[in-house]
Design a protein around this motif. Structure first.
Motif, short mmCIF file in Angstrom:
data_model
loop_
_atom_site.label_atom_id
_atom_site.label_comp_id
_atom_site.label_asym_id
_atom_site.label_seq_id
_atom_site.Cartn_x
_atom_site.Cartn_y
_atom_site.Cartn_z
N LEU A 141 0.87 -1.14 0.00
CA LEU A 141 0.05 0.20 0.13
C LEU A 141 0.88 1.20 -0.13
O LEU A 141 0.35 2.37 -0.65
CB LEU A 141 -1.03 -0.07 1.35
N VAL A 142 1.90 1.31 0.88
CA VAL A 142 2.68 2.31 0.86
C VAL A 142 3.59 2.67 -0.54
O VAL A 142 3.51 3.88 -1.07
CB VAL A 142 3.71 2.30 2.06
N THR A 143 3.97 1.70 -0.85
CA THR A 143 4.75 1.82 -2.33
C THR A 143 3.90 1.95 -3.50
O THR A 143 4.05 2.53 -4.43
CB THR A 143 5.70 0.69 -2.58
N GLY A 144 2.84 1.45 -3.14
CA GLY A 144 1.55 1.30 -4.43
C GLY A 144 1.11 2.90 -4.63
O GLY A 144 0.58 2.98 -5.52
N LEU A 184 -6.78 7.67 -12.71
CA LEU A 184 -6.74 7.55 -11.35
C LEU A 184 -7.72 6.61 -10.60
O LEU A 184 -7.21 5.71 -9.81
CB LEU A 184 -7.03 8.88 -10.67
N LEU A 185 -8.87 6.44 -10.99
CA LEU A 185 -9.47 5.34 -10.81
C LEU A 185 -9.16 3.83 -11.35
O LEU A 185 -9.34 3.17 -10.41
CB LEU A 185 -11.24 5.52 -11.31
N ILE A 186 -8.37 3.70 -12.21
CA ILE A 186 -8.07 2.47 -12.99
C ILE A 186 -6.93 2.23 -12.07
O ILE A 186 -6.57 0.93 -11.50
CB ILE A 186 -7.46 2.56 -14.33
N VAL A 192 -6.50 -1.67 -5.07
CA VAL A 192 -7.32 -2.61 -4.19
C VAL A 192 -7.49 -4.09 -4.68
O VAL A 192 -7.40 -4.76 -3.58
CB VAL A 192 -8.88 -1.94 -4.28
N VAL A 193 -7.60 -4.35 -5.62
CA VAL A 193 -7.78 -5.78 -6.24
C VAL A 193 -6.55 -6.46 -5.91
O VAL A 193 -6.31 -7.61 -5.25
CB VAL A 193 -8.03 -5.97 -7.77
N VAL A 194 -5.24 -5.68 -6.39
CA VAL A 194 -4.15 -6.32 -5.80
C VAL A 194 -3.87 -6.57 -4.37
O VAL A 194 -3.24 -7.73 -3.97
CB VAL A 194 -2.83 -5.88 -6.49
N GLY A 195 -4.22 -5.55 -3.69
CA GLY A 195 -4.19 -5.60 -2.05
C GLY A 195 -4.92 -7.10 -1.68
O GLY A 195 -4.45 -7.49 -0.73
#
Length: 399
Positions: A141-144, A184-186, A192-195
């Motif tokens: 999340l941080v690096t994402g 930005l939404l993409i 979110v999905v990868v998380g």
């Protein structure tokens, strides 16, 4: 709902109550973390492949876009940071942050090298690969968030907010706010999905290791229980052998005492030795009960080894008497009888030193065919010998 578990991996949570009876928490965590460390080693290899591949790609595009300084300078610096992290902070959360940040570094480098001709959310492809390997939601999340910020900066420059840099990054003729929001939404959806898959893969692998160790500890517990049962059985058989001679089992063709049954018998030529203490009733009248037991035990402790030494075995103790069998040679019984008489002299000397009277023993020897077997009834069995022989053949000279 415990949100903390999604962001912070806690190996302790996999030490479930069903494991408490099989393994200590310390031992479980030690093995569990060792298995996870093997995954970290695999992750490090994958990280190295991605980072070096990005470096090589950056070098390749230098020829087309004439960006040698960026390709060799910035790329080499990123690779140097990777190897420094590998040396000083290997297999740590900090190294994960560093490796994923280096991948973002290369995305920025490509954008600069290709003069903005690179979609920012493509950065999620190497991030996703790293994520599946590392399975660390917090680090992801941080690096994402870096590519999200990159999108904002990129669009700001394209909209002319970066002054002279705006011209450099203008690649879309009709860039609008709607297009910026769309990108930005993409990027956010990808985040979110990868998380979600980050947590999914992490817990799946951890659960597999938990199941593997749980099965291992259960099997070990079963084996330990079986070994304990075998050990207890061996102790029990050994204990029984103190009451039922092993030689009796051998002659009757039985392996363990539980194989014996009422009526088992065999006819065999052997020699019987009877020994008892003369006038023991008179002697024992002047002794308290405990002293009588101690006296008899001290006496048999001297005599029993002599019988075994001469190839005989104790069939039974008859109060102050001993009944022994010699299955090989009658001479063994005679040697035992003579040695018992010699030992009696030493025993009496020890008794006299204690202020106790001397004793005399009688020894009788019978040789012939005997019926060796099990008598009694189903609730109480006993091994013994029975013989109706009235004549004992010549024994011969004792050598």
């Amino acid at each position: 709902m415990n949100w903390k578990k999604y962001f912070f991996f806690e190996p302790e949570s996999y030490y479930t109550p069903d494991l408490e009876t099989h393994v200590s928490k310390e031992e479980f965590l030690l093995e569990f973390n060792e298995l996870l460390f093997k995954e970290e080693v695999k992750a490090e290899k994958v990280a190295r492949i991605f980072i070096l591949s990005c470096y090589i790609f950056g070098l390749i595009i230098t020829y087309k876009y004439d960006t040698y300084l960026l390709g060799f300078g910035a790329g080499s610096l990123a690779v140097l940071l990777y190897f420094l992290g590998r040396k000083f902070i290997p297999y740590t959360t900090e190294q994960r942050f560093l490796n994923q940040s280096i991948l973002q570094w290369f995305i920025l480098q490509y954008i600069a090298q290709m003069h903005g001709m690179y979609e920012m959310h493509f950065a999620f492809f190497p991030i996703t690969a790293m994520l599946i390997v590392y399975r660390d939601l917090l680090a992801f999340l941080v690096t994402g968030l870096i590519p999200v910020v990159q999108h904002l900066v990129f669009f700001a420059l394209q909209l002319g907010m970066g002054y002279e840099l705006g011209e450099y990054f203008i690649n879309i003729d009709n860039l609008t706010v709607e297009i910026m929001i769309y990108h930005l939404l993409i990027a956010t959806l990808h985040l979110v999905v990868v998380g979600f898959f980050c947590v999914f893969f992490r817990d799946k692998i951890a659960f597999q290791y938990h199941t593997f160790l749980s099965r291992k500890y259960t099997e070990r517990k079963v084996i330990q229980t079986q070994e304990k049962a075998i050990e207890d059985q061996a102790k029990l058989i050994k204990s029984y052998s103190r009451f039922v001679p092993e030689q009796l089992l051998f002659f009757l063709g039985k392996e363990i005492i539980t194989d014996l049954k009422l009526g088992d018998s065999i006819s065999k030529h052997m020699t019987i030795l009877f020994s008892d203490i003369r006038s023991f009733t008179s002697i024992s009248e002047n002794m308290p009960p405990q002293e009588i037991f101690d006296f008899i035990n001290s006496y048999t402790a001297k005599m029993a080894p002599i019988i075994r030494k001469n190839n005989g075995y104790i069939d039974k103790y008859l109060g102050d008497g001993i009944m022994a069998l010699f299955p090989i040679d009658a001479k063994d019984a005679i040697r035992a009888g003579v040695e018992m008489m010699d030992t009696l002299i030493e025993f009496n000397q020890e008794q006299n030193q204690k202020g106790k009277p001397s004793i005399n023993i009688g020894i009788g020897i019978h040789s012939g065919f005997q019926m060796l077997g099990i008598i009694g009834e189903k609730e109480r069995l006993e091994g013994t010998v029975i013989s109706d022989s009235k004549y004992c053949g010549p024994i011969g000279e004792l050598n």
